[in-house]
Design an enzyme around this catalytic site. Structure first.
Site, PDB file in Angstrom:
ATOM      1  N   CYS A   2       0.830  -1.214   0.000  1.00  0.00           N
ATOM      2  CA  CYS A   2       0.000   0.000   0.000  1.00  0.00           C
ATOM      3  C   CYS A   2       0.863   1.263   0.000  1.00  0.00           C
ATOM      4  O   CYS A   2       1.965   1.269   0.532  1.00  0.00           O
ATOM      5  CB  CYS A   2      -0.875   0.036   1.239  1.00  0.00           C
ATOM      6  SG  CYS A   2      -1.860  -1.446   1.436  1.00  0.00           S
ATOM      7  N   ARG A  27       5.080   0.560  -5.934  1.00  0.00           N
ATOM      8  CA  ARG A  27       5.041  -0.314  -4.760  1.00  0.00           C
ATOM      9  C   ARG A  27       4.111  -1.502  -4.988  1.00  0.00           C
ATOM     10  O   ARG A  27       4.154  -2.465  -4.226  1.00  0.00           O
ATOM     11  CB  ARG A  27       4.560   0.489  -3.542  1.00  0.00           C
ATOM     12  CG  ARG A  27       5.508   1.589  -3.145  1.00  0.00           C
ATOM     13  CD  ARG A  27       4.848   2.550  -2.191  1.00  0.00           C
ATOM     14  NE  ARG A  27       4.598   1.966  -0.890  1.00  0.00           N
ATOM     15  CZ  ARG A  27       5.431   2.013   0.131  1.00  0.00           C
ATOM     16  NH1 ARG A  27       6.582   2.622   0.005  1.00  0.00           N
ATOM     17  NH2 ARG A  27       5.119   1.469   1.286  1.00  0.00           N
ATOM     18  N   TRP A  74      -2.854  -2.704  -1.701  1.00  0.00           N
ATOM     19  CA  TRP A  74      -2.405  -4.025  -2.132  1.00  0.00           C
ATOM     20  C   TRP A  74      -3.123  -4.996  -1.205  1.00  0.00           C
ATOM     21  O   TRP A  74      -2.840  -5.047  -0.004  1.00  0.00           O
ATOM     22  CB  TRP A  74      -0.893  -4.117  -1.997  1.00  0.00           C
ATOM     23  CG  TRP A  74      -0.296  -5.355  -2.577  1.00  0.00           C
ATOM     24  CD1 TRP A  74      -0.078  -5.625  -3.897  1.00  0.00           C
ATOM     25  CD2 TRP A  74       0.167  -6.494  -1.862  1.00  0.00           C
ATOM     26  NE1 TRP A  74       0.495  -6.856  -4.040  1.00  0.00           N
ATOM     27  CE2 TRP A  74       0.656  -7.417  -2.810  1.00  0.00           C
ATOM     28  CE3 TRP A  74       0.230  -6.835  -0.507  1.00  0.00           C
ATOM     29  CZ2 TRP A  74       1.194  -8.650  -2.449  1.00  0.00           C
ATOM     30  CZ3 TRP A  74       0.758  -8.058  -0.163  1.00  0.00           C
ATOM     31  CH2 TRP A  74       1.227  -8.951  -1.127  1.00  0.00           C
ATOM     32  N   ASN A  98      -1.643   1.535   5.773  1.00  0.00           N
ATOM     33  CA  ASN A  98      -0.692   0.568   5.220  1.00  0.00           C
ATOM     34  C   ASN A  98      -0.231  -0.303   6.381  1.00  0.00           C
ATOM     35  O   ASN A  98       0.215   0.211   7.393  1.00  0.00           O
ATOM     36  CB  ASN A  98       0.504   1.313   4.601  1.00  0.00           C
ATOM     37  CG  ASN A  98       1.621   0.369   4.179  1.00  0.00           C
ATOM     38  OD1 ASN A  98       1.418  -0.835   4.063  1.00  0.00           O
ATOM     39  ND2 ASN A  98       2.809   0.922   3.960  1.00  0.00           N
ATOM     40  N   GLY A  99      -0.375  -1.618   6.244  1.00  0.00           N
ATOM     41  CA  GLY A  99       0.020  -2.532   7.316  1.00  0.00           C
ATOM     42  C   GLY A  99      -1.077  -3.548   7.557  1.00  0.00           C
ATOM     43  O   GLY A  99      -1.960  -3.735   6.717  1.00  0.00           O
ATOM     44  N   GLU A 481      18.396 -16.449  -9.198  1.00  0.00           N
ATOM     45  CA  GLU A 481      17.976 -15.077  -9.485  1.00  0.00           C
ATOM     46  C   GLU A 481      17.441 -14.956 -10.920  1.00  0.00           C
ATOM     47  O   GLU A 481      16.432 -14.279 -11.162  1.00  0.00           O
ATOM     48  CB  GLU A 481      19.156 -14.108  -9.240  1.00  0.00           C
ATOM     49  CG  GLU A 481      18.859 -12.644  -9.510  1.00  0.00           C
ATOM     50  CD  GLU A 481      17.671 -12.077  -8.745  1.00  0.00           C
ATOM     51  OE1 GLU A 481      17.171 -12.713  -7.806  1.00  0.00           O
ATOM     52  OE2 GLU A 481      17.218 -10.986  -9.121  1.00  0.00           O
ATOM     53  N   LYS A 485      13.638 -13.731 -11.727  1.00  0.00           N
ATOM     54  CA  LYS A 485      13.402 -12.573 -12.600  1.00  0.00           C
ATOM     55  C   LYS A 485      12.437 -12.962 -13.716  1.00  0.00           C
ATOM     56  O   LYS A 485      11.482 -12.256 -14.010  1.00  0.00           O
ATOM     57  CB  LYS A 485      14.745 -12.139 -13.186  1.00  0.00           C
ATOM     58  CG  LYS A 485      15.087 -10.727 -13.322  1.00  0.00           C
ATOM     59  CD  LYS A 485      15.136  -9.822 -12.123  1.00  0.00           C
ATOM     60  CE  LYS A 485      14.561 -10.237 -10.850  1.00  0.00           C
ATOM     61  NZ  LYS A 485      14.761  -9.493  -9.686  1.00  0.00           N
ATOM     62  N   GLU A 488       8.787 -13.681 -12.376  1.00  0.00           N
ATOM     63  CA  GLU A 488       8.014 -12.563 -11.840  1.00  0.00           C
ATOM     64  C   GLU A 488       7.511 -11.602 -12.917  1.00  0.00           C
ATOM     65  O   GLU A 488       6.430 -11.051 -12.773  1.00  0.00           O
ATOM     66  CB  GLU A 488       8.718 -11.843 -10.675  1.00  0.00           C
ATOM     67  CG  GLU A 488      10.021 -11.176 -10.944  1.00  0.00           C
ATOM     68  CD  GLU A 488      10.675 -10.587  -9.676  1.00  0.00           C
ATOM     69  OE1 GLU A 488      10.016 -10.366  -8.656  1.00  0.00           O
ATOM     70  OE2 GLU A 488      11.893 -10.336  -9.736  1.00  0.00           O
ATOM     71  N   HIS A 504      17.964 -36.261 -10.294  1.00  0.00           N
ATOM     72  CA  HIS A 504      17.329 -36.918  -9.151  1.00  0.00           C
ATOM     73  C   HIS A 504      15.835 -36.645  -9.104  1.00  0.00           C
ATOM     74  O   HIS A 504      15.245 -36.616  -8.020  1.00  0.00           O
ATOM     75  CB  HIS A 504      18.025 -36.495  -7.857  1.00  0.00           C
ATOM     76  CG  HIS A 504      19.452 -36.946  -7.793  1.00  0.00           C
ATOM     77  ND1 HIS A 504      19.821 -38.265  -7.714  1.00  0.00           N
ATOM     78  CD2 HIS A 504      20.617 -36.255  -7.878  1.00  0.00           C
ATOM     79  CE1 HIS A 504      21.131 -38.371  -7.711  1.00  0.00           C
ATOM     80  NE2 HIS A 504      21.646 -37.149  -7.824  1.00  0.00           N
ATOM     81  N   LYS A 603       6.465  -3.956  -4.588  1.00  0.00           N
ATOM     82  CA  LYS A 603       7.880  -3.579  -4.496  1.00  0.00           C
ATOM     83  C   LYS A 603       8.372  -3.684  -3.059  1.00  0.00           C
ATOM     84  O   LYS A 603       9.444  -4.190  -2.792  1.00  0.00           O
ATOM     85  CB  LYS A 603       8.040  -2.141  -4.994  1.00  0.00           C
ATOM     86  CG  LYS A 603       9.472  -1.631  -4.968  1.00  0.00           C
ATOM     87  CD  LYS A 603      10.282  -2.317  -6.024  1.00  0.00           C
ATOM     88  CE  LYS A 603      11.732  -1.917  -6.015  1.00  0.00           C
ATOM     89  NZ  LYS A 603      12.544  -2.897  -6.766  1.00  0.00           N
TER      90      LYS A 603
HETATM   91  C1  G6P Z   1       9.630  -7.880  -2.848  1.00  0.00           C
HETATM   92  C2  G6P Z   1      10.155  -7.329  -4.150  1.00  0.00           C
HETATM   93  C3  G6P Z   1      11.464  -8.023  -4.502  1.00  0.00           C
HETATM   94  C4  G6P Z   1      12.468  -7.880  -3.366  1.00  0.00           C
HETATM   95  C5  G6P Z   1      11.885  -8.387  -2.038  1.00  0.00           C
HETATM   96  C6  G6P Z   1      12.767  -7.996  -0.860  1.00  0.00           C
HETATM   97  O1  G6P Z   1       9.238  -9.202  -3.015  1.00  0.00           O
HETATM   98  O2  G6P Z   1       9.224  -7.525  -5.180  1.00  0.00           O
HETATM   99  O3  G6P Z   1      12.003  -7.444  -5.665  1.00  0.00           O
HETATM  100  O4  G6P Z   1      13.627  -8.592  -3.661  1.00  0.00           O
HETATM  101  O5  G6P Z   1      10.608  -7.803  -1.806  1.00  0.00           O
HETATM  102  O6  G6P Z   1      12.752  -6.597  -0.744  1.00  0.00           O
HETATM  103  P1  G6P Z   1      13.850  -5.731  -0.048  1.00  0.00           P
HETATM  104  O7  G6P Z   1      13.357  -4.322  -0.176  1.00  0.00           O
HETATM  105  O8  G6P Z   1      13.923  -6.200   1.386  1.00  0.00           O
HETATM  106  O9  G6P Z   1      15.133  -5.962  -0.757  1.00  0.00           O
END
Ligand code: G6P
Length: 608
Positions: A2, A27, A74, A98-99, A481, A485, A488, A504, A603
């Protein structure tokens, strides 16, 4: 997650609210809304599921207003629909949140018994009605009512509040979720983060845990435990250009392009006489020689950066290191305490699980260090020491440049650990630091210059629905990673496997035409990787290989090859991750995905 914005001042608040919410879109959100006083001082609410444009469409002309609050939601409690969208409230007040209010069910029952009814499924509406109870029924003052209401909440909140009988004031409160107060000329803002108000002002006050603020045109008063708090006015150094797309089609590609500069900026002040120097951070690195173990705790991409560091700390400093997902660490009764260093990695510095893990580690007596991008964020403030990465604002939900600067900084830290622990000579260390600072950013730039080549390869997989990344050693962590990527942003299902583990079980899923991306940058493990590629080829896989600039690849080993620019294998992760990011970006672009705002993702994840 949020986003909150609020405005009181001489301008039209509705314009500022919409502009602020647009800046907070990164966000992640699935509904939006605003509440504002009109010229007759009447309190209005406009909210809608979906994009911000839906809220704008509900107002044929921009209403005249000088005070309001806004929110991007969100969804956590209840579907992302019009009714659950914020603001919530009663005829006497409106509130955005937010929270998460963890005890909302018990409070809802209590309020229902007092005659309150609820239209949404949200925890936020419960907070709004509880506030109404103290303000209207118990007739407390605005501040006392907010204090009483927040004292009853369990969980986390950043709140923006308007009271119908006070059109000249925006109230705010914070516990566990970020909130700042922006100061303009005869105007004030509240916002989840600085990007929301950067086009208007750089001056802001940081709201801390448990604080409540009263914001008018001319003043911002803050209290904690009913006592006034004097705050230092801070100045944000991020420039607005950096928070805009700068001509690129997406923030993600803009941010990938910023990697070479971001790496250099992050490293620059931490290298002295060719060796690592963290004195400017106030971080006493002798702790790296005293500890018996390091724990790296993080979420998502930041956790993957931690995996790279684990390998480096092992090879360069022989420092035992464990990497754990923050949400697992905090509930697994971790064996951690005096003698351990707990390193939290976080781009935002606000990720709820990472913050909770930090607090737990401190409680258990461990020394704590944070690697964080957002200055003044909660994790940065609460850790014993902090090393800021200098990536500038990262707007795209999929993290790219933040990972690059985290891993570059972790490499420097590992070299320092090697020196402190007597595992590296000064000459060895200086050679590595020089390549990190002088060559690695160049190599990343060269990788970016070959974007077209990667796009061509990415187009080949854009129609597939399942894909495997395989690797060994450092490449296995890069595979994790690369896979994250890709899934997502392109929604292609992908898995990262330790190449030796594939047989396996998972190789049963490799059928004719399934793409397998093999990361082969570790020289000692190259032949093993080639055998694994053969195993998948034998089952009909379409194979993609990423390897070093000079690797001798026998004819027919893989169907497609991407070569990294010249760089020592130990630093290959920097151009390599860049290639994987570009690969994911172009696969998603070919599929027409909403690259900067992938579905369901946020985000900054400020709830558990
Ligand atoms: C969310 C974001 C990711 C990020 C993760 C950790 O899932 O979409 O891109 O890696 O949070 O966030 P931070 O701000 O703690 O690196």
């Amino acid at each position: 997650m949020c986003g909150i914005i609020g405005y009181i001042g001489k301008d039209n608040s509705v314009n500022h609210l919409i502009e602020g919410l647009r800046a907070l879109e990164y966000r992640g959100y699935d509904s939006a809304g605003i509440a504002f006083f009109d010229t007759k001082q009447k309190l209005n609410t406009v909210k809608a599921a979906g994009r911000l444009a839906n809220v704008e469409a509900m107002m044929q002309i921009t209403p005249e207003s000088h005070c309001g609050i806004g929110h991007t939601r969100w969804a956590t409690h209840g579907a992302p629909d019009d009714i659950n969208a914020h603001p919530h409230g009663t005829p006497s007040l409106r509130l955005v949140h937010n929270g998460i209010v963890e005890n909302y069910a018990a409070l809802k029952e209590e309020l229902t018994a007092l005659g309150y009814t609820f239209e949404s499924e949200t925890d936020t509406e419960v907070a709004a009605k509880l506030l109404d109870y103290y303000y209207v029924k118990e007739k407390l003052t605005a501040r006392a009512a907010i204090e009483r209401m927040t004292s009853r909440l369990v969980g986390s909140w950043a709140l923006g509040i308007l009271f119908a009988d006070d059109p000249g004031t925006v109230w705010a409160a914070r516990q566990g979720s970020p909130l700042i107060i922006g100061k303009g000329e005869n105007e004030h803002y509240i916002a989840s983060d600085i990007t929301a108000i950067l086009s208007r002002t750089r001056d802001y006050y940081q709201l801390d845990e448990g604080e409540i603020a009263k914001v008018t045109r001319s003043s911002a008063e803050i209290w904690k435990d009913s006592k006034p708090v004097n705050k230092e006015l801070k100045v944000a150094h991020w420039d607005i250009e950096a928070a805009e797309r700068g001509g690129y089609p997406h923030f993600m590609i803009k941010e990938i392009n910023e990697e070479p500069t971001a790496i250099r900026t992050t490293l620059h002040s931490r290298i002295k006489d060719g060796l690592p120097d963290f004195s400017g951070d106030g971080f006493d690195t002798s702790v790296l020689g005293e500890i018996s173990r390091m724990h790296i705790i993080a979420c998502g991409t930041a956790m993957h950066a931690g995996l790279v560091a684990k390998g480096l700390l092992n090879s360069l400093a022989k420092l035992p290191c464990e990497v754990e997902i923050a949400s697992e660490f905090r509930y697994n009764d971790p064996i951690v305490g005096k003698g351990d260093l707990v390193l939290i990695i976080s781009q935002s510095g606000e990720t709820a699980d990472s913050l909770a893990a930090l607090r737990l580690a401190k409680k258990k007596g461990a020394a704590t260090l944070a690697i964080v991008n957002v200055i003044g964020s909660s994790i940065a403030r609460e850790a014993d020491s902090v090393l800021y990465t200098m990536a500038g604002p990262e707007i795209a939900v999929a993290s790219t440049k933040a990972y690059s600067v985290q891993t570059a900084l972790l490499y420097l830290l590992s070299v320092e650990a090697g020196l402190v622990r007597g595992r590296l000579s000064r000459e060895d260390a200086a050679k590595r630091v020089s390549e990190l600072y002088n060559r690695a950013p160049e190599a990343v730039a060269e990788m970016i210059a070959r974007e077209k080549e990667i796009e061509t390869v990415a187009n080949k997989i854009s129609g597939c629905e399942d894909l495997f990344f395989i690797g060994r050693g450092a490449d296995y962590h890069l595979a994790a990673e690369g896979s994250l990527k890709l899934k997502e942003i392109s929604y292609i299902h992908s898995e990262a496997y330790a190449a030796g583990e594939l047989k396996h079980g998972t190789i049963s899923l490799v059928t004719p035409g399934v793409p397998v991306v093999a990361l082969c940058t570790v020289p000692d493990l190259y032949e093993k990787m080639v055998s694994n590629i053969r195993e998948t080829k034998a089952r009909g896989a379409e194979t993609f290989m990423i390897c070093g600039a000079d690797t001798e690849v026998a004819e027919g080993t893989a169907d497609h090859i991407i070569r990294l620019p010249e760089i020592s294998p130990e630093l290959a992760f920097l151009p390599e991750v860049c290639a994987l990011q570009l690969f994911a970006y172009h696969a998603a672009a070919a599929r027409g995905c909403d690259i900067d705002k992938p579905r369901n993702l946020a985000k900054s994840v400020t709830v558990e």
